[in-house]
Design an enzyme around this catalytic site. Structure first.
Site, PDB file in Angstrom:
ATOM      1  CD  GLU A  69      -1.770 -16.903   8.713  1.00  0.00           C
ATOM      2  OE1 GLU A  69      -0.737 -16.341   8.101  1.00  0.00           O
ATOM      3  OE2 GLU A  69      -2.721 -17.347   7.802  1.00  0.00           O
ATOM      4  CB  VAL A  80       8.260  -4.727   2.987  1.00  0.00           C
ATOM      5  CG1 VAL A  80       7.513  -5.768   2.644  1.00  0.00           C
ATOM      6  CG2 VAL A  80       8.062  -3.827   1.701  1.00  0.00           C
ATOM      7  CG  HIS A  91       4.333 -11.716   7.452  1.00  0.00           C
ATOM      8  ND1 HIS A  91       4.376 -11.585   6.160  1.00  0.00           N
ATOM      9  CD2 HIS A  91       5.593 -12.279   7.534  1.00  0.00           C
ATOM     10  CE1 HIS A  91       5.368 -11.769   5.367  1.00  0.00           C
ATOM     11  NE2 HIS A  91       6.223 -12.404   6.284  1.00  0.00           N
ATOM     12  CG  LEU A 106      -2.023  -1.006   1.033  1.00  0.00           C
ATOM     13  CD1 LEU A 106      -2.475  -1.409   2.571  1.00  0.00           C
ATOM     14  CD2 LEU A 106      -3.241  -0.407   0.222  1.00  0.00           C
ATOM     15  CG  ASN A 120       0.187  -7.701   7.127  1.00  0.00           C
ATOM     16  OD1 ASN A 120      -0.863  -8.078   6.292  1.00  0.00           O
ATOM     17  ND2 ASN A 120       1.419  -8.202   7.073  1.00  0.00           N
TER      18      ASN A 120
HETATM   19  C1  GAR Z   1      -2.010 -15.968   4.981  1.00  0.00           C
HETATM   20  O1  GAR Z   1      -1.286 -16.978   5.276  1.00  0.00           O
HETATM   21  C2  GAR Z   1      -1.417 -14.656   5.261  1.00  0.00           C
HETATM   22  O2  GAR Z   1      -0.627 -14.736   6.516  1.00  0.00           O
HETATM   23  C3  GAR Z   1      -0.875 -14.315   3.909  1.00  0.00           C
HETATM   24  O3  GAR Z   1      -1.435 -14.570   3.095  1.00  0.00           O
HETATM   25  C4  GAR Z   1      -2.189 -15.851   3.242  1.00  0.00           C
HETATM   26  C5  GAR Z   1      -3.757 -15.344   3.062  1.00  0.00           C
HETATM   27  O4  GAR Z   1      -4.501 -16.567   3.267  1.00  0.00           O
HETATM   28  N1  GAR Z   1      -0.229 -12.917   3.809  1.00  0.00           N
HETATM   29  C6  GAR Z   1       1.120 -12.757   3.448  1.00  0.00           C
HETATM   30  O5  GAR Z   1       1.837 -13.429   3.180  1.00  0.00           O
HETATM   31  C7  GAR Z   1       1.223 -10.892   3.347  1.00  0.00           C
HETATM   32  N2  GAR Z   1       2.649 -10.969   3.073  1.00  0.00           N
HETATM   33  P1  GAR Z   1      -6.098 -16.128   3.343  1.00  0.00           P
HETATM   34  O6  GAR Z   1      -6.516 -15.327   1.980  1.00  0.00           O
HETATM   35  O7  GAR Z   1      -6.608 -17.737   3.162  1.00  0.00           O
HETATM   36  O8  GAR Z   1      -6.366 -15.570   4.615  1.00  0.00           O
END
Ligand code: GAR
Length: 209
Positions: free
Chosen positions: A177, A147, A112, A96, A110
């Protein structure tokens, strides 16, 4: 007054689903409410999840705007129209712009899939596997202009003595997560998250909910 949350996605939206399920409105119980979901892609499965939950959605694809700044300005206006207390990046896979981040500073988090500051950016799980780490994890952090460099709200680690199978690791990462992100939102909504005056990088959790 509910604590109003907007969520930004780009794909599957399993974290969005975890937030929706966790904060499913219960009659008379105050708490965070997911009021809108925006995606950087029209084909994101997460949009379907939001619609199924009766949440307002919109698509802000870069290619529909003159440049990223214009897209981010339009996205910021749309989010502001919803009077949000917090914006959650849940698998939002684009960087962004500075003005957008400054506009939502302190109200932008966020999730990650690594123990930051290790493996920022894209393909964090692949990076960790290739490096051969024995401990991996998940970070929820405030977003700043770098980032994946913003102050850490919550982290959780797990051990992987000899990890090769991407799918299995992704599964473990998601499991964490889907607990950690709703928990972080809950803590922020409860006013339990503050920044250390002497070092604003350090986030203090002052109470449990
Ligand atoms: C998640 O694992 C999140 O941590 C990652 O993308 C995935 C989305 O999964 N994000 C990143 O890598 C950001 N740099 P989802 O669409 O099933 O929630």
């Amino acid at each position: 007054m509910p604590f109003r949350v907007g969520v930004l996605i780009s794909g599957q939206g399993s974290n969005l689903q975890a937030l929706i399920d966790h904060f499913a409105r219960k009659e008379g119980v105050p708490g965070p409410e997911i009021v809108c979901v925006a995606s950087s892609r029209a084909d994101a499965l997460g949009l379907e999840r939001a619609r199924n939950a009766g949440i307002e959605t919109a698509v802000f694809d870069k290619t529909d705007h003159s440049d990223r700044d214009a897209r981010d300005a339009a996205l910021g206006n749309w989010l502001d129209d919803h009077n949000l207390d917090l914006v959650v990046l849940a698998g939002f896979m684009e960087i962004l712009s500075g003005p957008f981040i400054r506009r939502f500073e302190g109200r932008l988090v966020n999730v990650h899939p690594s123990l930051l500051p290790a493996f920022p950016g894209v393909n964090a799980i692949e990076q960790a596997l290739a490096y051969g780490v024995k401990v991996m994890g998940v970070t929820v952090h405030f977003v700043d202009e770098g980032v994946d460099t913003g102050p850490v709200v919550l982290q959780e680690a797990f051990e992987l003595p000899y990890a090769r199978d991407m799918e299995e690791i992704e599964h473990r990462v998601h499991e964490i997560e889907h607990r950690l992100l709703p928990r972080a939102v809950e803590l922020i909504a409860a006013g339990a998250v503050s920044r250390d005056e002497s070092n604003p990088r350090v986030v203090r959790i002052t109470q449990a909910t």
